[in-house]
Design an enzyme around this catalytic site. Sequence first.
Site, PDB file in Angstrom:
ATOM      1  N   SER A  54       0.503  -1.178   0.221  1.00 55.81           N
ATOM      2  CA  SER A  54       0.079  -0.187  -0.078  1.00 55.81           C
ATOM      3  C   SER A  54       0.877   0.747  -0.309  1.00 55.81           C
ATOM      4  O   SER A  54       0.912   2.087  -0.007  1.00 55.81           O
ATOM      5  CB  SER A  54      -0.967   0.211   1.019  1.00 55.81           C
ATOM      6  OG  SER A  54       0.060  -0.319   2.508  1.00 55.81           O
ATOM      7  N   LYS A  78      -5.095   4.807   8.814  1.00 49.19           N
ATOM      8  CA  LYS A  78      -4.115   5.786   7.807  1.00 49.19           C
ATOM      9  C   LYS A  78      -4.978   7.204   8.060  1.00 49.19           C
ATOM     10  O   LYS A  78      -3.720   8.021   7.956  1.00 49.19           O
ATOM     11  CB  LYS A  78      -3.911   4.809   6.613  1.00 49.19           C
ATOM     12  CG  LYS A  78      -3.454   4.012   6.643  1.00 49.19           C
ATOM     13  CD  LYS A  78      -2.926   3.392   5.545  1.00 49.19           C
ATOM     14  CE  LYS A  78      -2.310   2.274   4.844  1.00 49.19           C
ATOM     15  NZ  LYS A  78      -2.208   1.170   3.926  1.00 49.19           N
TER      16      LYS A  78
END
Length: 344
Positions: free
Chosen positions: A246, A291
């Site tokens: 990611s 995040k």
Amino acid sequence: MNARKLLTGGGAAGTAVRWGLLTAAVMALLLYVPTPYAAYEPGLAFYTKPLVRAARPDEPGAGAFMLTTVQMSYANAWKSIRSFWDGDIELVRKRDLFRGGSKAEFVERQTVMMRGSQTDAVEAAYMEAGIPYQIEPYAVVVSDAGAAGGALQTGDEIVFFGGRPITSLRELTLALGRGTVSGQAHVAVIRGGKKKEVSIKLSAGATADQQAIALGVRKLTELRRMLPGNAEDEVEIQSGEIGGPSAGLMFALQTLDELTEGDLTAGLRVAGTGTIDAGGKVGAIGGVAHKVVAAHRAGADVFLVPEQNEQEAIAKAAEIGTGMRVIGVGSLREAKRVLTEAGG
């Protein structure tokens, strides 16, 4: 007064001891008794510039790129209870997370995916910058051994098959094709930094181009390096213990910034997440809400996110009341464009 009287006595001292023991027992239950859950929580944001080593780096700009992470831990009973009111704790069953394997295998899968993601990030940056390059395969790795638990393990780098050196899937296909794909085969691997020889039973009926099936594993990954026409354009990414794919978008942006003139950050603190393929396409990720929190805590001005995760990220940003801008992107080129506009 002896210990027996403290425990059995009816006075204040005995009552205090009993309550103390009960409290200790409850705390031990909440903190140390294992549960079937793992917990995802917001991790940290890391500056990408120290992780991207360019042979001829560009001058540092006023802003910075940051990749964001998710923290994973085993959930005790107390953390499991807290998850009912703490929106930053997300529980997932260990058996679903590890897919029948161990935590060590999960970590190895994440490491292999990160290595492949780094290569794709560099290639995407080369393509966007118009830098000529060649692709050189250098290793074949077991990226997922599967739940069967055969002789090959997740993370094994195959270096010899039947006495022949292996550095690419093509070489493995040729080695498998030289004989019938059945019976026993001797394989040399690098496991945990050491060379090890194992004997595996090849799956009957598998064809030479079904390498993973033939070797009895779920997935193989070919690792490649990008060789630019000019040595001054060489880039190496060193992610340390960060795993998974990611961070691809942020590594690609940092690489592109190193390869081109000017400040691609537009003077902003740019955090982000998203997978990336060799053509620069940005893909969806998991744990985006965590995040967002990590980026906010790091003081990011902008958070770049895959288009598929944009609405979830915007909702989380609104929930925590951050002034950080959340922008969804579908490609490296689009990310470059929105940063130029954000800086303007």
